[in-house]
Scaffold this motif. Structure first.
Motif, mmCIF file in Angstrom:
data_model
loop_
_atom_site.group_PDB
_atom_site.id
_atom_site.type_symbol
_atom_site.label_atom_id
_atom_site.label_comp_id
_atom_site.label_asym_id
_atom_site.label_seq_id
_atom_site.Cartn_x
_atom_site.Cartn_y
_atom_site.Cartn_z
ATOM 1 N N GLY A 171 41.779 2.780 -14.582
ATOM 2 C CA GLY A 171 40.372 2.672 -14.184
ATOM 3 C C GLY A 171 39.486 2.959 -15.367
ATOM 4 O O GLY A 171 39.896 3.583 -16.344
ATOM 5 N N ARG A 172 38.268 2.475 -15.264
ATOM 6 C CA ARG A 172 37.303 2.668 -16.351
ATOM 7 C C ARG A 172 36.998 4.140 -16.572
ATOM 8 O O ARG A 172 37.320 4.982 -15.731
ATOM 9 N N ALA A 173 36.359 4.429 -17.698
ATOM 10 C CA ALA A 173 35.936 5.796 -17.991
ATOM 11 C C ALA A 173 35.022 6.284 -16.865
ATOM 12 O O ALA A 173 34.156 5.550 -16.400
ATOM 13 N N GLY A 174 35.249 7.523 -16.424
ATOM 14 C CA GLY A 174 34.357 8.115 -15.419
ATOM 15 C C GLY A 174 34.691 7.772 -13.983
ATOM 16 O O GLY A 174 33.906 8.037 -13.078
ATOM 17 N N THR A 175 35.890 7.187 -13.749
ATOM 18 C CA THR A 175 36.246 6.840 -12.357
ATOM 19 C C THR A 175 37.029 7.952 -11.664
ATOM 20 O O THR A 175 37.437 7.801 -10.518
ATOM 21 N N GLY A 176 37.273 9.063 -12.365
ATOM 22 C CA GLY A 176 37.864 10.223 -11.689
ATOM 23 C C GLY A 176 39.382 10.289 -11.727
ATOM 24 O O GLY A 176 40.004 10.853 -10.823
ATOM 25 N N LYS A 177 39.983 9.739 -12.780
ATOM 26 C CA LYS A 177 41.453 9.827 -12.917
ATOM 27 C C LYS A 177 41.878 11.298 -13.050
ATOM 28 O O LYS A 177 42.850 11.738 -12.439
ATOM 29 N N ARG B 154 30.572 8.873 -13.279
ATOM 30 C CA ARG B 154 29.837 9.428 -14.423
ATOM 31 C C ARG B 154 28.453 8.783 -14.561
ATOM 32 O O ARG B 154 27.472 9.455 -14.814
ATOM 33 N N GLN B 155 28.410 7.455 -14.445
ATOM 34 C CA GLN B 155 27.118 6.762 -14.568
ATOM 35 C C GLN B 155 26.690 6.238 -13.194
ATOM 36 O O GLN B 155 27.538 5.912 -12.356
ATOM 37 N N HIS B 156 25.376 6.171 -13.014
ATOM 38 C CA HIS B 156 24.875 5.714 -11.709
ATOM 39 C C HIS B 156 23.989 4.472 -11.811
ATOM 40 O O HIS B 156 23.653 3.877 -10.806
ATOM 41 N N GLU B 157 23.608 4.072 -13.026
ATOM 42 C CA GLU B 157 22.742 2.890 -13.160
ATOM 43 C C GLU B 157 23.610 1.639 -13.229
ATOM 44 O O GLU B 157 24.505 1.552 -14.072
ATOM 45 N N GLY B 158 23.317 0.703 -12.368
ATOM 46 C CA GLY B 158 24.079 -0.546 -12.341
ATOM 47 C C GLY B 158 24.075 -1.265 -13.678
ATOM 48 O O GLY B 158 25.103 -1.762 -14.145
ATOM 49 N N GLU B 159 22.904 -1.294 -14.329
ATOM 50 C CA GLU B 159 22.784 -2.026 -15.598
ATOM 51 C C GLU B 159 23.687 -1.413 -16.672
ATOM 52 O O GLU B 159 24.395 -2.124 -17.391
ATOM 53 N N PHE B 160 23.682 -0.087 -16.775
ATOM 54 C CA PHE B 160 24.480 0.583 -17.810
ATOM 55 C C PHE B 160 25.979 0.410 -17.524
ATOM 56 O O PHE B 160 26.776 0.151 -18.414
ATOM 57 N N VAL C 114 31.062 15.957 -32.678
ATOM 58 C CA VAL C 114 32.460 16.016 -32.239
ATOM 59 C C VAL C 114 33.048 14.625 -32.482
ATOM 60 O O VAL C 114 32.315 13.633 -32.500
ATOM 61 N N THR C 115 34.367 14.551 -32.719
ATOM 62 C CA THR C 115 34.943 13.210 -32.911
ATOM 63 C C THR C 115 34.966 12.473 -31.570
ATOM 64 O O THR C 115 35.071 13.083 -30.510
ATOM 65 N N ILE C 116 34.891 11.161 -31.657
ATOM 66 C CA ILE C 116 34.951 10.333 -30.451
ATOM 67 C C ILE C 116 36.267 10.605 -29.716
ATOM 68 O O ILE C 116 36.303 10.723 -28.494
ATOM 69 N N HIS C 117 37.333 10.786 -30.492
ATOM 70 C CA HIS C 117 38.645 11.057 -29.893
ATOM 71 C C HIS C 117 38.620 12.343 -29.056
ATOM 72 O O HIS C 117 39.132 12.390 -27.947
ATOM 73 N N LYS C 118 37.972 13.397 -29.613
ATOM 74 C CA LYS C 118 37.932 14.684 -28.893
ATOM 75 C C LYS C 118 36.909 14.680 -27.757
ATOM 76 O O LYS C 118 36.874 15.596 -26.949
ATOM 77 N N SER C 119 36.064 13.657 -27.726
ATOM 78 C CA SER C 119 35.075 13.591 -26.638
ATOM 79 C C SER C 119 35.698 12.987 -25.381
ATOM 80 O O SER C 119 35.078 12.964 -24.320
ATOM 81 N N GLN C 120 36.930 12.504 -25.512
ATOM 82 C CA GLN C 120 37.660 11.904 -24.394
ATOM 83 C C GLN C 120 37.577 12.792 -23.151
ATOM 84 O O GLN C 120 37.834 13.992 -23.222
ATOM 85 N N GLY C 121 37.201 12.212 -22.028
ATOM 86 C CA GLY C 121 37.177 12.966 -20.775
ATOM 87 C C GLY C 121 35.916 13.782 -20.553
ATOM 88 O O GLY C 121 35.735 14.376 -19.503
ATOM 89 N N LYS C 122 35.017 13.816 -21.544
ATOM 90 C CA LYS C 122 33.803 14.633 -21.410
ATOM 91 C C LYS C 122 32.609 13.758 -21.038
ATOM 92 O O LYS C 122 32.621 12.550 -21.213
ATOM 93 N N THR C 123 31.575 14.416 -20.514
ATOM 94 C CA THR C 123 30.354 13.718 -20.106
ATOM 95 C C THR C 123 29.164 14.374 -20.791
ATOM 96 O O THR C 123 29.051 15.600 -20.791
ATOM 97 N N ARG D 158 30.867 7.992 -22.691
ATOM 98 C CA ARG D 158 30.727 9.448 -22.471
ATOM 99 C C ARG D 158 29.347 9.764 -21.907
ATOM 100 O O ARG D 158 29.130 10.836 -21.352
ATOM 101 N N ILE D 159 28.379 8.887 -22.153
ATOM 102 C CA ILE D 159 26.961 9.191 -21.873
ATOM 103 C C ILE D 159 26.636 8.781 -20.442
ATOM 104 O O ILE D 159 27.002 7.701 -19.992
ATOM 105 N N SER D 160 25.958 9.685 -19.735
ATOM 106 C CA SER D 160 25.790 9.462 -18.296
ATOM 107 C C SER D 160 24.675 8.477 -17.941
ATOM 108 O O SER D 160 24.658 7.936 -16.844
ATOM 109 N N ALA D 161 23.734 8.233 -18.859
ATOM 110 C CA ALA D 161 22.641 7.298 -18.552
ATOM 111 C C ALA D 161 22.206 6.572 -19.825
ATOM 112 O O ALA D 161 22.305 7.119 -20.927
#
Length: 428
Positions: free
Chosen positions: A28-34, A187-193, A356-365, A389-392
């Protein structure tokens, strides 16, 4: 422990794991709750479940063991080398009902085949994939790739496999894995993003999407309370060191306490954490009282035996956290699996977070972040991981415009996922 309640589609996947013997790949995509689903599984399953992951930090994050230490496999290509089992490992592998592998996208085809061979051999069920163990894989191939080895290893993969990826392992076709794709993004709620992130994930960014991202990201970033996601450790260390040096006052260092056999340097936080009043920090763990989450960014206001951190105008007293390293073993008394703590790492769950490195940002919001791809993005999925990673959308700041060359999708992932999505995702 109070786990967050599952969404309908997460609950359906949990039921499939719990009530069937099917081998399952959860993606699943990033932020789908795996991660939420995996956490729920580890606390609520009635099966004898063993959780493992390809790296030390990934294993710590899910309360599991590394694949290599669990199966006692040598590092490097295993190929057709003999796999030796001690009596202890054989008993352990015979007790498992369900094997869960997190971050499976970092597991190469050779390692998955070795793990399959190891289970067949230990359980004396040579004709059954994974020796009859139910295998549950978690991961998103669009985000993390296996790390290529030296020239000899790369030549071996070119000769023996269609690619290095886990889905090109020889056991894959035999194992008849059912693929569930989580589709509801939390993680994200805007349809466009969400739409734009999906385009980046699949390498289908149109000129309009690129312009919208670049126009949004081209603003001046706020001076504080924002984190930079960069491609290299060198860039991150430079940004953090420069910002820390600019602050008045002296550096205070918190040394981690390490007990037991931690092995290597794969610590989940800094062994020596250098802080000053005013330092921008990021939390590395969720708080049991929900005052912060993994990825929350705040500012150090005071340092005594604790670190006091302000988040959104509220100051919290932060105590050291304990990360436990586990080892599974077989108990002759209960005839069941035991999960023992073999090492502990105690440190404030904080790291400097101007960058922070993109790699270490894995799983964060993050509510907002500066994405700094440097001269170029150099790994498949890297730009997608950073942006997702960015919520909006209005939290996105870019150090430079995105270019077509920044959107890299691995051709093998595209081939596999296009074929794989023929399996229907669960309707939420």
């Amino acid at each position: 422990m109070n786990a967050p309640s599952l969404s309908p589609e997460q609950a359906a996947v949990f039921a499939a794991i719990e009530t069937t013997q099917e081998n399952i790949f959860v993606t699943g995509r990033a932020g789908t709750g795996k991660s939420t689903l995996l956490n729920h599984l580890s606390w609520n399953t009635s099966k004898q479940v063993v959780i493992c992951a390809p790296t030390g930090v990934a294993a710590l994050n899910v309360g599991g063991q590394t694949i290599h230490s669990l199966f006692r496999l040598p590092i490097g290509v295993i190929a057709d080398h003999e796999i030796e089992h001690t009596a202890e490992v054989r008993k352990l592998l015979n007790t498992i009902d369900t094997l869960v592998i997190d971050e499976v996208s970092m597991v190469n085809a050779d390692l998955l085949d070795a793990l399959d061979r190891s289970l067949r051999q230990a359980r004396q069920r040579k004709r059954e994939p994974f020796g009859g163990v139910q295998v549950i894989l978690f991961g998103d191939p669009y985000q993390l790739a296996p790390v290529p080895g030296d020239a000899d290893e790369r030549a071996y993969f070119a000769d023996q496999y269609r690619s290095m990826w886990f889905f090109d392992a020889k056991v894959w076709d035999e194992a008849d894995l059912k693929i569930y794709e989580l589709t509801t993004i939390h993680r994200q709620h805007e349809g466009e993003f969400k739409y734009m992130l999906n385009a980046v994930r699949h390498g289908r960014v149109t000129a309009e999407i690129a312009e919208r991202l670049n126009t949004t990201g081209a603003r001046d970033a706020p001076g504080e309370g924002i984190i930079t996601l960069a491609t290299t450790n060198a860039a991150v260390n430079r940004i953090n060191a420069t910002a820390l040096a600019r602050l008045p006052g002296k550096v205070l260092t918190a040394k981690a306490e390490v007990t037991g056999e931690f092995g290597g340097r794969a610590f989940p936080a800094d062994e020596a954490l250098e802080l000053k009043i005013g330092a921008q920090v990021m939390f590395l763990r969720n708080d049991a009282d929900q005052r912060w989450v993994n990825g929350s960014v705040g500012t150090v206001t005071k340092i005594d035996q604790f670190v006091h951190v302000e988040i959104d105008g509220e100051v919290h007293q932060v105590q050291p956290a304990v990360w436990e390293k586990y080892k599974y073993s077989y108990s002759a008394v209960t005839k069941a699996l035991k999960k023992d703590i073999v090492a502990e790492f105690t440190q404030f769950p904080l790291r400097l977070a101007w960058a922070v490195t993109i790699h270490k940002s894995q799983g964060k919001t993050y509510d907002r972040a500066i994405v700094d791809l440097g001269q170029r993005s150099f790994a498949p999925g890297q730009t997608y991981v950073a942006l997702s990673r960015i919520s909006a959308l209005d939290g996105l700041y870019l150090s430079r415009n995105l270019r077509p060359s920044d959107i890299i999708v691995d051709e093998h992932v595209q081939r596999f996922m296009e074929r794989a999505t023929a399996v229907p995702a669960i309707e939420a």
